[in-house]
Design a protein around this motif. Structure first.
Motif, PDB file in Angstrom:
ATOM      1  N   ARG A 192      15.836  33.577  50.681  1.00 14.77           N
ATOM      2  CA  ARG A 192      15.822  34.795  51.352  1.00 14.77           C
ATOM      3  C   ARG A 192      15.544  35.845  50.141  1.00 14.77           C
ATOM      4  NH1 ARG A 192      19.065  36.445  56.500  1.00 14.77           N
ATOM      5  NH2 ARG A 192      17.304  37.982  56.516  1.00 14.77           N
ATOM      6  N   THR A 193      15.115  36.824  50.132  1.00 12.24           N
ATOM      7  CA  THR A 193      14.784  37.852  49.156  1.00 12.24           C
ATOM      8  C   THR A 193      15.815  38.970  49.768  1.00 12.24           C
ATOM      9  OG1 THR A 193      12.760  37.302  48.347  1.00 12.24           O
ATOM     10  CG2 THR A 193      13.419  39.495  47.962  1.00 12.24           C
ATOM     11  N   ALA A 194      16.623  39.617  48.633  1.00  4.70           N
ATOM     12  CA  ALA A 194      17.435  40.724  48.842  1.00  4.70           C
ATOM     13  C   ALA A 194      16.999  42.083  47.885  1.00  4.70           C
ATOM     14  CB  ALA A 194      18.850  40.445  48.463  1.00  4.70           C
ATOM     15  N   GLU A 195      16.798  42.928  48.920  1.00  9.53           N
ATOM     16  CA  GLU A 195      16.133  44.042  47.898  1.00  9.53           C
ATOM     17  C   GLU A 195      17.300  44.880  47.078  1.00  9.53           C
ATOM     18  OE1 GLU A 195      13.325  44.791  47.951  1.00  9.53           O
ATOM     19  OE2 GLU A 195      12.402  43.498  49.494  1.00  9.53           O
ATOM     20  N   ALA A 196      16.838  45.569  46.407  1.00 11.69           N
ATOM     21  CA  ALA A 196      17.941  46.314  45.289  1.00 11.69           C
ATOM     22  C   ALA A 196      18.998  47.253  46.196  1.00 11.69           C
ATOM     23  CB  ALA A 196      16.941  47.096  44.279  1.00 11.69           C
ATOM     24  N   GLY A 197      20.227  47.290  46.016  1.00 18.07           N
ATOM     25  CA  GLY A 197      21.012  47.923  46.609  1.00 18.07           C
ATOM     26  C   GLY A 197      21.549  47.084  47.783  1.00 18.07           C
ATOM     27  N   ALA A 198      21.182  46.145  48.280  1.00 17.74           N
ATOM     28  CA  ALA A 198      21.625  45.246  49.299  1.00 17.74           C
ATOM     29  C   ALA A 198      23.177  44.684  49.123  1.00 17.74           C
ATOM     30  CB  ALA A 198      20.777  44.098  49.833  1.00 17.74           C
ATOM     31  N   ALA A 199      23.872  44.849  50.171  1.00 19.08           N
ATOM     32  CA  ALA A 199      25.113  44.265  49.978  1.00 19.08           C
ATOM     33  C   ALA A 199      25.409  42.881  49.758  1.00 19.08           C
ATOM     34  CB  ALA A 199      26.283  45.108  50.881  1.00 19.08           C
ATOM     35  N   SER A 200      24.508  42.067  50.792  1.00 25.55           N
ATOM     36  CA  SER A 200      24.886  40.714  50.970  1.00 25.55           C
ATOM     37  C   SER A 200      23.348  40.061  51.320  1.00 25.55           C
ATOM     38  CB  SER A 200      26.025  40.314  51.727  1.00 25.55           C
ATOM     39  OG  SER A 200      25.737  40.885  53.306  1.00 25.55           O
ATOM     40  N   VAL A 201      23.392  38.870  51.308  1.00 20.25           N
ATOM     41  CA  VAL A 201      22.285  38.041  51.930  1.00 20.25           C
ATOM     42  C   VAL A 201      22.739  36.896  52.371  1.00 20.25           C
ATOM     43  CG1 VAL A 201      21.615  36.809  49.679  1.00 20.25           C
ATOM     44  CG2 VAL A 201      20.030  36.960  51.294  1.00 20.25           C
ATOM     45  N   GLU A 202      22.306  36.440  53.527  1.00 22.99           N
ATOM     46  CA  GLU A 202      22.714  35.248  54.115  1.00 22.99           C
ATOM     47  C   GLU A 202      21.833  33.947  54.289  1.00 22.99           C
ATOM     48  OE1 GLU A 202      24.390  36.095  57.954  1.00 22.99           O
ATOM     49  OE2 GLU A 202      25.940  37.299  57.190  1.00 22.99           O
ATOM     50  N   LEU A 203      22.078  32.603  54.023  1.00 20.13           N
ATOM     51  CA  LEU A 203      21.113  31.677  53.924  1.00 20.13           C
ATOM     52  C   LEU A 203      21.818  30.683  54.923  1.00 20.13           C
ATOM     53  CD1 LEU A 203      20.943  31.532  49.973  1.00 20.13           C
ATOM     54  CD2 LEU A 203      19.393  32.557  51.453  1.00 20.13           C
ATOM     55  N   SER A 204      20.730  29.862  55.293  1.00 17.50           N
ATOM     56  CA  SER A 204      21.143  28.775  56.176  1.00 17.50           C
ATOM     57  C   SER A 204      20.328  27.847  56.203  1.00 17.50           C
ATOM     58  CB  SER A 204      21.420  29.089  57.869  1.00 17.50           C
ATOM     59  OG  SER A 204      20.331  29.434  58.142  1.00 17.50           O
ATOM     60  N   CYS A 205      20.753  26.258  56.424  1.00 19.50           N
ATOM     61  CA  CYS A 205      19.843  25.240  56.475  1.00 19.50           C
ATOM     62  C   CYS A 205      20.227  24.175  57.405  1.00 19.50           C
ATOM     63  CB  CYS A 205      19.898  24.469  54.844  1.00 19.50           C
ATOM     64  SG  CYS A 205      18.697  22.883  54.717  1.00 19.50           S
ATOM     65  N   THR A 206      19.749  23.847  58.474  1.00 21.77           N
ATOM     66  CA  THR A 206      20.251  22.686  59.373  1.00 21.77           C
ATOM     67  C   THR A 206      19.202  21.653  59.276  1.00 21.77           C
ATOM     68  OG1 THR A 206      20.748  24.333  61.072  1.00 21.77           O
ATOM     69  CG2 THR A 206      20.194  22.099  61.824  1.00 21.77           C
ATOM     70  N   LEU A 207      20.094  20.328  58.771  1.00 22.27           N
ATOM     71  CA  LEU A 207      19.111  19.208  58.540  1.00 22.27           C
ATOM     72  C   LEU A 207      18.895  18.446  59.729  1.00 22.27           C
ATOM     73  CD1 LEU A 207      21.765  17.907  55.706  1.00 22.27           C
ATOM     74  CD2 LEU A 207      19.656  19.282  55.317  1.00 22.27           C
ATOM     75  N   ARG A 208      18.213  17.389  59.613  1.00 27.10           N
ATOM     76  CA  ARG A 208      17.854  16.386  60.688  1.00 27.10           C
ATOM     77  C   ARG A 208      19.369  15.540  60.931  1.00 27.10           C
ATOM     78  NH1 ARG A 208      13.383  13.231  57.847  1.00 27.10           N
ATOM     79  NH2 ARG A 208      14.564  13.867  55.855  1.00 27.10           N
ATOM     80  N   THR A 209      19.050  14.984  61.922  1.00 24.39           N
ATOM     81  CA  THR A 209      20.471  14.197  62.418  1.00 24.39           C
ATOM     82  C   THR A 209      20.412  13.006  61.361  1.00 24.39           C
ATOM     83  OG1 THR A 209      19.874  14.737  64.746  1.00 24.39           O
ATOM     84  CG2 THR A 209      21.307  12.941  64.114  1.00 24.39           C
ATOM     85  N   VAL A 210      21.741  12.771  61.007  1.00 20.77           N
ATOM     86  CA  VAL A 210      21.956  11.876  59.949  1.00 20.77           C
ATOM     87  C   VAL A 210      21.995  10.515  60.871  1.00 20.77           C
ATOM     88  CG1 VAL A 210      24.075  10.692  58.537  1.00 20.77           C
ATOM     89  CG2 VAL A 210      23.585  13.248  58.660  1.00 20.77           C
ATOM     90  N   ARG A 211      21.269   9.604  60.145  1.00 20.17           N
ATOM     91  CA  ARG A 211      20.880   8.147  60.828  1.00 20.17           C
ATOM     92  C   ARG A 211      21.865   7.150  60.137  1.00 20.17           C
ATOM     93  NH1 ARG A 211      15.767   7.400  62.837  1.00 20.17           N
ATOM     94  NH2 ARG A 211      15.753   5.445  61.994  1.00 20.17           N
ATOM     95  N   ALA A 212      22.025   6.237  60.900  1.00 21.41           N
ATOM     96  CA  ALA A 212      23.337   5.121  60.533  1.00 21.41           C
ATOM     97  C   ALA A 212      22.422   4.252  59.660  1.00 21.41           C
ATOM     98  CB  ALA A 212      23.869   4.268  61.667  1.00 21.41           C
ATOM     99  N   TRP A 213      21.088   4.227  59.835  1.00 20.15           N
ATOM    100  CA  TRP A 213      20.112   3.113  58.935  1.00 20.15           C
ATOM    101  C   TRP A 213      18.837   3.746  58.963  1.00 20.15           C
ATOM    102  CZ3 TRP A 213      15.997   0.363  60.063  1.00 20.15           C
ATOM    103  CH2 TRP A 213      15.666  -0.875  59.183  1.00 20.15           C
TER     104      TRP A 213
END
Length: 271
Positions: A118-139
């Protein structure tokens, strides 16, 4: 009446058998204590700060730095990593931030969904990022890049930054949580060891008299609260057994309805 009693007893026994399985597969609702969460981040994979799922790790650094954390993720979990960056007040230009997640083999894992960059403009107070992975497989196959049980690394950095803003102080919060996907994501296989860096590096003096002479190098010490899953058991077995029992009961009920009373029909005289 007899068929009804048989069906009722069978369903009662099935319910008693299924209840413990559902109780074991339900994820814990109590998050980890934030009191033990790290307040600093590492600067490489080897120095990544460890935190448990449910904890909120915090850190302060300078813009342009690479920050690293690590957390454990087990089979049948779908982890989501979130980061909140509190931008420096003195920033004079926009900045682009990126959140990357790697597995225990340091393979970058694709995000199933979420705002990874994500890109935060000048003067922005904060920026939030997130990433949801694929389901963890046993094998998984050796050539595949599927998420596997073990340590996962989080890397946070800026990819685009004005020269005048380089080196300004910022703070961030990082948290990882998982959703239990259940037996629908189970596979017929399991790793012999989770992908935890250094877990197979063991040295022991020959002829040692006590345990103090042996050492084990483990670069990541955290694991799930209930230990690593064996990989073969899941609630898929419960649903398979449930389907078999229901099929048997349906067969018994169908036979009872179609076999008749068993008495010979009355044949009129002269027929």
């Amino acid at each position: 009446m007899r068929i009804t009693r048989v069906l009722g007893a069978a369903l009662l026994m099935l319910g008693l058998a299924v209840s413990p399985a559902f109780a074991d597969s339900t994820p814990s609702a109590s998050p980890a204590e934030d009191g033990d969460a790290p307040t600093e981040a590492g600067t490489s994979f080897r120095t990544a700060a460890e935190f448990e799922q449910g904890q909120t790790a915090t850190a302060s650094a300078s813009t342009g730095d690479y920050l690293y954390w690590s957390f454990p993720a087990d089979a049948l979990q779908r982890p989501t990593v979130r980061a909140t960056v509190k931008l420096p007040e003195a920033a004079k230009s926009s900045s682009t931030w990126q959140l990357d997640v790697y597995d225990g083999l340091r393979r970058r894992q694709a995000c199933q969904y979420g705002s990874q960059t994500r890109t935060a403009e000048a003067g922005a107070a904060s920026v939030e990022l997130s990433c949801t992975l694929r389901t963890v497989r046993a094998w998984s196959e050796q050539w595949a890049d599927d998420p596997l049980p073990g340590t996962y690394y989080v890397r946070l950095t800026t990819t685009t930054l004005g020269t005048a803003d380089l080196g300004l102080t910022f703070s961030t919060e990082v948290k990882a949580e998982s959703e239990d996907m259940g037996g629908s994501a189970a596979v017929d296989g399991a790793l012999s060891k989770p992908l935890v860096p250094g877990i197979a590096v063991t040295s022991q003096s020959e002829g040692a008299e006590d345990d103090e002479s042996s050492s084990e190098a483990v670069l990541s010490s955290l694991e799930p609260d209930d230990g690593w899953a064996s990989g073969w058991w899941s609630d898929r077995w419960v649903w398979t057994a449930l389907g078999g029992v229901l099929a048997a009961l349906a067969g018994i009920g169908g036979y009872a309805l179609t076999r008749g009373s068993g008495r010979p029909r009355h044949v009129p005289p002269g027929a």
